[in-house]
Design an enzyme around this catalytic site. Structure first.
Site, PDB file in Angstrom:
ATOM      1  N   LYS A 186       0.848  -1.193   0.000  1.00 50.79           N
ATOM      2  CA  LYS A 186       0.000   0.000   0.000  1.00 50.79           C
ATOM      3  C   LYS A 186       0.883   1.244   0.000  1.00 50.79           C
ATOM      4  O   LYS A 186       1.681   1.461   0.914  1.00 50.79           O
ATOM      5  CB  LYS A 186      -0.928   0.043   1.204  1.00 50.79           C
ATOM      6  CG  LYS A 186      -2.019   1.097   0.972  1.00 50.79           C
ATOM      7  CD  LYS A 186      -2.876   1.320   2.174  1.00 50.79           C
ATOM      8  CE  LYS A 186      -2.208   2.275   3.105  1.00 50.79           C
ATOM      9  NZ  LYS A 186      -3.114   3.015   3.962  1.00 50.79           N
ATOM     10  N   GLY A 190      -7.190   9.167  10.847  1.00 53.26           N
ATOM     11  CA  GLY A 190      -7.286   9.255  12.303  1.00 53.26           C
ATOM     12  C   GLY A 190      -8.347  10.203  12.818  1.00 53.26           C
ATOM     13  O   GLY A 190      -8.514  10.353  14.026  1.00 53.26           O
ATOM     14  N   ALA A 201      -9.120   5.366   5.500  1.00 57.15           N
ATOM     15  CA  ALA A 201      -8.879   6.507   6.385  1.00 57.15           C
ATOM     16  C   ALA A 201     -10.138   7.332   6.671  1.00 57.15           C
ATOM     17  O   ALA A 201     -10.901   7.662   5.773  1.00 57.15           O
ATOM     18  CB  ALA A 201      -7.808   7.452   5.829  1.00 57.15           C
ATOM     19  N   GLY A 202     -10.307   7.623   7.945  1.00 57.10           N
ATOM     20  CA  GLY A 202     -11.377   8.519   8.371  1.00 57.10           C
ATOM     21  C   GLY A 202     -12.636   7.830   8.866  1.00 57.10           C
ATOM     22  O   GLY A 202     -13.548   8.497   9.358  1.00 57.10           O
ATOM     23  N   ASN A 260      -8.082   1.740  10.712  1.00 55.61           N
ATOM     24  CA  ASN A 260      -7.186   1.469  11.826  1.00 55.61           C
ATOM     25  C   ASN A 260      -7.691   2.137  13.106  1.00 55.61           C
ATOM     26  O   ASN A 260      -8.084   1.492  14.079  1.00 55.61           O
ATOM     27  CB  ASN A 260      -5.776   1.937  11.478  1.00 55.61           C
ATOM     28  CG  ASN A 260      -4.725   1.498  12.488  1.00 55.61           C
ATOM     29  OD1 ASN A 260      -3.540   1.597  12.221  1.00 55.61           O
ATOM     30  ND2 ASN A 260      -5.096   0.989  13.640  1.00 55.61           N
ATOM     31  N   SER A 261      -7.739   3.481  13.069  1.00 55.89           N
ATOM     32  CA  SER A 261      -8.021   4.219  14.307  1.00 55.89           C
ATOM     33  C   SER A 261      -9.376   3.877  14.920  1.00 55.89           C
ATOM     34  O   SER A 261      -9.505   3.841  16.150  1.00 55.89           O
ATOM     35  CB  SER A 261      -7.974   5.720  14.034  1.00 55.89           C
ATOM     36  OG  SER A 261      -6.769   6.071  13.431  1.00 55.89           O
TER      37      SER A 261
HETATM   38  C1  DXP Z   1      -3.728   5.954   4.968  1.00 55.56           C
HETATM   39  C2  DXP Z   1      -3.417   5.007   5.992  1.00 55.56           C
HETATM   40  O1  DXP Z   1      -2.319   4.775   6.389  1.00 55.56           O
HETATM   41  C3  DXP Z   1      -4.467   4.288   6.556  1.00 55.56           C
HETATM   42  O2  DXP Z   1      -4.131   2.956   6.633  1.00 55.56           O
HETATM   43  C4  DXP Z   1      -4.821   4.840   7.871  1.00 55.56           C
HETATM   44  O3  DXP Z   1      -3.912   4.485   8.835  1.00 55.56           O
HETATM   45  C5  DXP Z   1      -6.162   4.405   8.226  1.00 55.56           C
HETATM   46  O4  DXP Z   1      -6.791   5.531   8.595  1.00 55.56           O
HETATM   47  P1  DXP Z   1      -7.660   5.524   9.930  1.00 55.56           P
HETATM   48  O5  DXP Z   1      -6.684   5.321  11.026  1.00 55.56           O
HETATM   49  O6  DXP Z   1      -8.314   6.865   9.901  1.00 55.56           O
HETATM   50  O7  DXP Z   1      -8.622   4.392   9.795  1.00 55.56           O
END
Ligand code: DXP
Length: 271
Positions: A104, A165, A191-192, A213-214
Protein backbone atom coordinates in the site's frame (compact mmCIF):
# COMPACT_ATOMS: atom_id res chain seq x y z
CA UNK A 1 -25.92 -15.59 5.63
CA UNK A 2 -22.76 -14.45 3.81
CA UNK A 3 -22.58 -15.39 0.13
CA UNK A 4 -19.35 -17.38 0.06
CA UNK A 5 -18.98 -16.73 -3.66
CA UNK A 6 -18.99 -12.96 -3.26
CA UNK A 7 -15.26 -12.48 -3.09
CA UNK A 8 -13.02 -9.45 -3.07
CA UNK A 9 -10.43 -9.97 -5.76
CA UNK A 10 -7.18 -8.01 -5.61
CA UNK A 11 -4.18 -8.65 -7.84
CA UNK A 12 -5.34 -12.13 -8.69
CA UNK A 13 -6.08 -13.28 -5.13
CA UNK A 14 -9.57 -13.61 -3.61
CA UNK A 15 -10.75 -12.81 -0.11
CA UNK A 16 -13.99 -13.43 1.76
CA UNK A 17 -13.48 -10.43 4.01
CA UNK A 18 -13.88 -6.95 2.62
CA UNK A 19 -12.59 -5.36 5.81
CA UNK A 20 -8.88 -4.53 5.82
CA UNK A 21 -7.33 -3.40 9.05
CA UNK A 22 -4.28 -1.53 10.23
CA UNK A 23 -2.01 -2.75 13.00
CA UNK A 24 -0.91 0.51 14.63
CA UNK A 25 -2.11 2.36 17.73
CA UNK A 26 -2.85 -0.75 19.82
CA UNK A 27 -1.57 -1.15 23.38
CA UNK A 28 0.56 -4.13 22.40
CA UNK A 29 0.81 -6.91 19.82
CA UNK A 30 -1.57 -9.10 21.84
CA UNK A 31 -4.31 -6.49 21.54
CA UNK A 32 -3.52 -6.08 17.84
CA UNK A 33 -3.84 -9.80 17.31
CA UNK A 34 -7.14 -10.06 19.24
CA UNK A 35 -8.75 -7.20 17.28
CA UNK A 36 -7.54 -8.47 13.91
CA UNK A 37 -8.83 -11.98 14.67
CA UNK A 38 -12.29 -10.74 15.64
CA UNK A 39 -12.50 -8.39 12.64
CA UNK A 40 -12.25 -11.35 10.31
CA UNK A 41 -9.81 -9.34 8.17
CA UNK A 42 -7.61 -11.36 5.87
CA UNK A 43 -5.49 -8.42 4.73
CA UNK A 44 -3.62 -6.45 7.38
CA UNK A 45 -1.57 -3.40 6.68
CA UNK A 46 1.75 -2.74 8.38
CA UNK A 47 3.62 0.57 8.58
CA UNK A 48 7.12 -0.52 7.63
CA UNK A 49 8.75 2.55 9.16
CA UNK A 50 7.00 2.08 12.49
CA UNK A 51 6.45 -1.62 13.03
CA UNK A 52 9.02 -4.33 13.49
CA UNK A 53 8.65 -7.14 10.99
CA UNK A 54 12.28 -8.17 11.23
CA UNK A 55 14.18 -4.89 10.90
CA UNK A 56 15.10 -5.18 14.60
CA UNK A 57 15.87 -8.85 15.28
CA UNK A 58 15.92 -8.55 19.09
CA UNK A 59 12.57 -6.81 19.48
CA UNK A 60 9.00 -8.19 19.42
CA UNK A 61 8.03 -8.99 15.85
CA UNK A 62 4.50 -8.41 14.54
CA UNK A 63 4.84 -11.47 12.32
CA UNK A 64 4.92 -13.65 15.44
CA UNK A 65 1.30 -12.69 16.18
CA UNK A 66 0.12 -12.18 12.59
CA UNK A 67 1.90 -14.89 10.62
CA UNK A 68 2.10 -14.32 6.85
CA UNK A 69 0.84 -17.89 6.30
CA UNK A 70 -2.48 -16.83 7.81
CA UNK A 71 -2.82 -13.16 6.80
CA UNK A 72 -1.98 -11.27 3.64
CA UNK A 73 0.40 -8.59 4.81
CA UNK A 74 0.11 -5.22 3.17
CA UNK A 75 3.27 -3.22 3.87
CA UNK A 76 2.52 0.49 3.78
CA UNK A 77 4.53 3.67 3.56
CA UNK A 78 2.98 5.59 6.46
CA UNK A 79 5.27 8.45 7.44
CA UNK A 80 6.71 8.94 3.92
CA UNK A 81 6.58 12.46 2.51
CA UNK A 82 8.46 11.99 -0.77
CA UNK A 83 8.09 9.56 -3.64
CA UNK A 84 11.61 8.22 -3.15
CA UNK A 85 11.10 7.64 0.59
CA UNK A 86 8.03 5.58 -0.22
CA UNK A 87 9.76 3.59 -2.95
CA UNK A 88 12.77 2.82 -0.72
CA UNK A 89 10.49 1.80 2.14
CA UNK A 90 8.65 -0.69 -0.05
CA UNK A 91 11.88 -2.09 -1.46
CA UNK A 92 12.91 -2.79 2.14
CA UNK A 93 9.53 -4.44 2.80
CA UNK A 94 10.00 -6.67 -0.22
CA UNK A 95 13.38 -7.76 1.09
CA UNK A 96 12.06 -8.43 4.60
CA UNK A 97 9.08 -10.38 3.27
CA UNK A 98 10.87 -12.61 0.76
CA UNK A 99 9.84 -10.91 -2.45
CA UNK A 100 6.27 -10.03 -1.37
CA UNK A 101 4.93 -7.57 -3.93
CA UNK A 102 1.44 -6.46 -2.78
CA UNK A 103 1.88 -3.08 -1.09
CA UNK A 104 0.00 0.00 0.00
CA UNK A 105 1.47 3.24 -1.21
CA UNK A 106 0.83 6.48 0.58
CA UNK A 107 2.84 9.65 0.15
CA UNK A 108 1.71 12.32 2.55
CA UNK A 109 1.62 16.02 1.82
CA UNK A 110 2.04 17.51 5.28
CA UNK A 111 2.20 16.50 8.90
CA UNK A 112 -0.83 18.48 9.95
CA UNK A 113 -3.49 17.13 7.61
CA UNK A 114 -1.79 13.92 6.46
CA UNK A 115 -3.48 14.58 3.12
CA UNK A 116 -1.91 12.63 0.28
CA UNK A 117 0.51 14.49 -1.96
CA UNK A 118 -1.10 13.30 -5.17
CA UNK A 119 1.71 14.49 -7.46
CA UNK A 120 4.31 12.55 -5.46
CA UNK A 121 1.90 9.62 -5.19
CA UNK A 122 1.59 9.43 -8.98
CA UNK A 123 5.37 9.60 -9.32
CA UNK A 124 5.95 6.83 -6.77
CA UNK A 125 3.19 4.66 -8.26
CA UNK A 126 4.88 4.82 -11.70
CA UNK A 127 8.23 3.73 -10.25
CA UNK A 128 6.73 0.93 -8.18
CA UNK A 129 4.64 -0.50 -11.01
CA UNK A 130 7.77 -0.49 -13.19
CA UNK A 131 9.50 -2.53 -10.45
CA UNK A 132 6.65 -5.09 -10.52
CA UNK A 133 5.05 -4.11 -7.23
CA UNK A 134 1.29 -4.60 -7.03
CA UNK A 135 0.25 -1.22 -5.76
CA UNK A 136 -2.83 -0.45 -3.71
CA UNK A 137 -2.81 3.29 -3.44
CA UNK A 138 -4.07 5.75 -0.86
CA UNK A 139 -5.31 8.92 -2.50
CA UNK A 140 -7.66 11.86 -2.23
CA UNK A 141 -11.30 11.53 -3.31
CA UNK A 142 -10.49 13.21 -6.63
CA UNK A 143 -11.90 11.10 -9.50
CA UNK A 144 -9.32 12.36 -12.00
CA UNK A 145 -6.37 11.36 -9.83
CA UNK A 146 -8.06 8.02 -9.17
CA UNK A 147 -8.30 7.41 -12.92
CA UNK A 148 -4.67 8.38 -13.46
CA UNK A 149 -3.53 5.97 -10.74
CA UNK A 150 -5.53 3.21 -12.36
CA UNK A 151 -4.03 4.05 -15.77
CA UNK A 152 -0.54 3.76 -14.29
CA UNK A 153 -1.38 0.19 -13.26
CA UNK A 154 -2.34 0.36 -9.58
CA UNK A 155 -4.29 -2.74 -8.55
CA UNK A 156 -6.65 -0.93 -6.14
CA UNK A 157 -7.62 2.68 -5.53
CA UNK A 158 -8.06 3.75 -1.92
CA UNK A 159 -9.62 7.18 -1.58
CA UNK A 160 -9.90 8.71 1.87
CA UNK A 161 -13.24 9.05 3.59
CA UNK A 162 -11.80 11.93 5.66
CA UNK A 163 -8.50 12.77 7.33
CA UNK A 164 -6.46 9.86 8.67
CA UNK A 165 -7.29 9.26 12.30
CA UNK A 166 -10.08 11.84 12.37
CA UNK A 167 -12.97 9.39 12.53
CA UNK A 168 -15.13 11.93 10.71
CA UNK A 169 -16.64 9.41 8.31
CA UNK A 170 -17.34 9.92 4.62
CA UNK A 171 -17.17 13.60 3.76
CA UNK A 172 -17.83 13.34 0.04
CA UNK A 173 -19.99 10.37 -0.95
CA UNK A 174 -20.65 11.96 -4.35
CA UNK A 175 -17.00 11.96 -5.36
CA UNK A 176 -16.62 8.41 -4.09
CA UNK A 177 -19.55 7.40 -6.24
CA UNK A 178 -17.92 8.86 -9.36
CA UNK A 179 -14.68 7.05 -8.55
CA UNK A 180 -16.53 3.76 -8.04
CA UNK A 181 -18.57 4.11 -11.23
CA UNK A 182 -15.51 4.71 -13.37
CA UNK A 183 -13.03 2.29 -11.83
CA UNK A 184 -12.03 -1.03 -13.35
CA UNK A 185 -10.05 -2.08 -10.28
CA UNK A 186 -11.32 -2.42 -6.70
CA UNK A 187 -12.05 0.79 -4.82
CA UNK A 188 -11.61 0.67 -1.05
CA UNK A 189 -12.25 3.52 1.32
CA UNK A 190 -9.18 4.15 3.43
CA UNK A 191 -8.88 6.51 6.38
CA UNK A 192 -11.38 8.52 8.37
CA UNK A 193 -13.88 5.83 9.25
CA UNK A 194 -15.07 6.52 12.79
CA UNK A 195 -17.80 4.06 13.55
CA UNK A 196 -19.72 1.14 12.11
CA UNK A 197 -22.26 3.18 10.15
CA UNK A 198 -19.42 4.88 8.22
CA UNK A 199 -18.22 1.50 7.03
CA UNK A 200 -21.73 0.47 6.07
CA UNK A 201 -22.27 3.64 4.06
CA UNK A 202 -19.00 3.07 2.19
CA UNK A 203 -20.11 -0.43 1.26
CA UNK A 204 -23.64 0.69 0.35
CA UNK A 205 -22.10 3.19 -2.04
CA UNK A 206 -20.50 0.26 -3.84
CA UNK A 207 -16.99 0.29 -2.43
CA UNK A 208 -15.28 -3.07 -2.76
CA UNK A 209 -13.88 -2.84 0.74
CA UNK A 210 -12.89 -0.62 3.63
CA UNK A 211 -9.54 -0.17 5.32
CA UNK A 212 -9.42 1.23 8.83
CA UNK A 213 -7.19 1.47 11.83
CA UNK A 214 -8.02 4.22 14.31
CA UNK A 215 -11.74 3.44 14.63
CA UNK A 216 -10.91 0.00 16.01
CA UNK A 217 -7.64 0.70 17.83
CA UNK A 218 -9.02 3.90 19.36
CA UNK A 219 -12.30 2.42 20.58
CA UNK A 220 -12.84 1.90 24.30
CA UNK A 221 -13.19 -1.79 23.53
CA UNK A 222 -11.19 -2.52 20.37
CA UNK A 223 -12.25 -6.15 19.96
CA UNK A 224 -15.92 -5.28 20.31
CA UNK A 225 -15.52 -2.51 17.72
CA UNK A 226 -13.66 -4.94 15.45
CA UNK A 227 -16.66 -7.21 15.61
CA UNK A 228 -19.04 -4.32 14.89
CA UNK A 229 -16.93 -3.32 11.88
CA UNK A 230 -16.97 -6.84 10.48
CA UNK A 231 -20.78 -6.87 10.67
CA UNK A 232 -21.04 -3.33 9.32
CA UNK A 233 -19.00 -4.13 6.23
CA UNK A 234 -20.98 -7.30 5.63
CA UNK A 235 -24.31 -5.50 6.10
CA UNK A 236 -23.31 -2.70 3.76
CA UNK A 237 -22.19 -5.16 1.12
CA UNK A 238 -25.45 -7.11 1.36
CA UNK A 239 -27.53 -3.95 1.14
CA UNK A 240 -25.54 -2.88 -1.93
CA UNK A 241 -26.05 -6.25 -3.61
CA UNK A 242 -29.74 -6.32 -2.65
CA UNK A 243 -30.26 -2.91 -4.26
CA UNK A 244 -32.05 -0.28 -2.23
CA UNK A 245 -35.64 0.72 -2.94
CA UNK A 246 -35.97 3.46 -5.56
CA UNK A 247 -35.42 6.95 -4.18
CA UNK A 248 -36.39 9.40 -6.92
CA UNK A 249 -38.09 12.36 -5.30
CA UNK A 250 -38.80 13.25 -1.70
CA UNK A 251 -42.47 12.45 -1.79
CA UNK A 252 -44.67 10.59 0.64
CA UNK A 253 -46.53 7.48 -0.47
CA UNK A 254 -49.40 6.15 1.71
CA UNK A 255 -48.78 2.73 3.18
CA UNK A 256 -52.46 1.73 3.01
CA UNK A 257 -54.89 2.12 0.07
CA UNK A 258 -56.77 5.41 -0.08
CA UNK A 259 -59.70 4.23 -2.23
CA UNK A 260 -62.92 3.44 -0.42
CA UNK A 261 -62.01 5.38 2.68
CA UNK A 262 -64.89 6.77 4.79
CA UNK A 263 -65.73 10.44 4.07
CA UNK A 264 -64.39 12.75 6.73
CA UNK A 265 -66.84 15.01 8.57
CA UNK A 266 -67.24 18.37 6.93
CA UNK A 267 -65.39 20.92 9.00
CA UNK A 268 -66.98 24.34 9.02
CA UNK A 269 -64.74 27.17 7.89
CA UNK A 270 -64.22 29.67 10.67
CA UNK A 271 -63.99 33.23 9.42
C1 DXP B 1 -3.73 5.95 4.97
C2 DXP B 1 -3.42 5.01 5.99
O1 DXP B 1 -2.32 4.78 6.39
C3 DXP B 1 -4.47 4.29 6.56
O2 DXP B 1 -4.13 2.96 6.63
C4 DXP B 1 -4.82 4.84 7.87
O3 DXP B 1 -3.91 4.48 8.84
C5 DXP B 1 -6.16 4.41 8.23
O4 DXP B 1 -6.79 5.53 8.59
P1 DXP B 1 -7.66 5.52 9.93
O5 DXP B 1 -6.68 5.32 11.03
O6 DXP B 1 -8.31 6.86 9.90
O7 DXP B 1 -8.62 4.39 9.79
Amino acid sequence: MIDMDDLLSIAGKSYHSRLLVGTGKYRDFAETRAAVEVSGAQIVTVAIRRTNIGQHPNEPNLLDVLPPEKFTLLPNTAGCYTAMDAVRTLRLARELLDGHSLVKLEVLGDQQTLFPDVVATLEAAKLLVKEDFQVMVYTSDDPIVARQLEDIGCVAIMPLASLIGSGMGILNPWNLQIIIENAHVPVLVDAGVGTASDATIAMELGCDGVLMNSAIAGARNPTLMAQAMRKAVEAGREAYLAGRMPRKTYQASPSSPTEGMLDTLEIPIIK
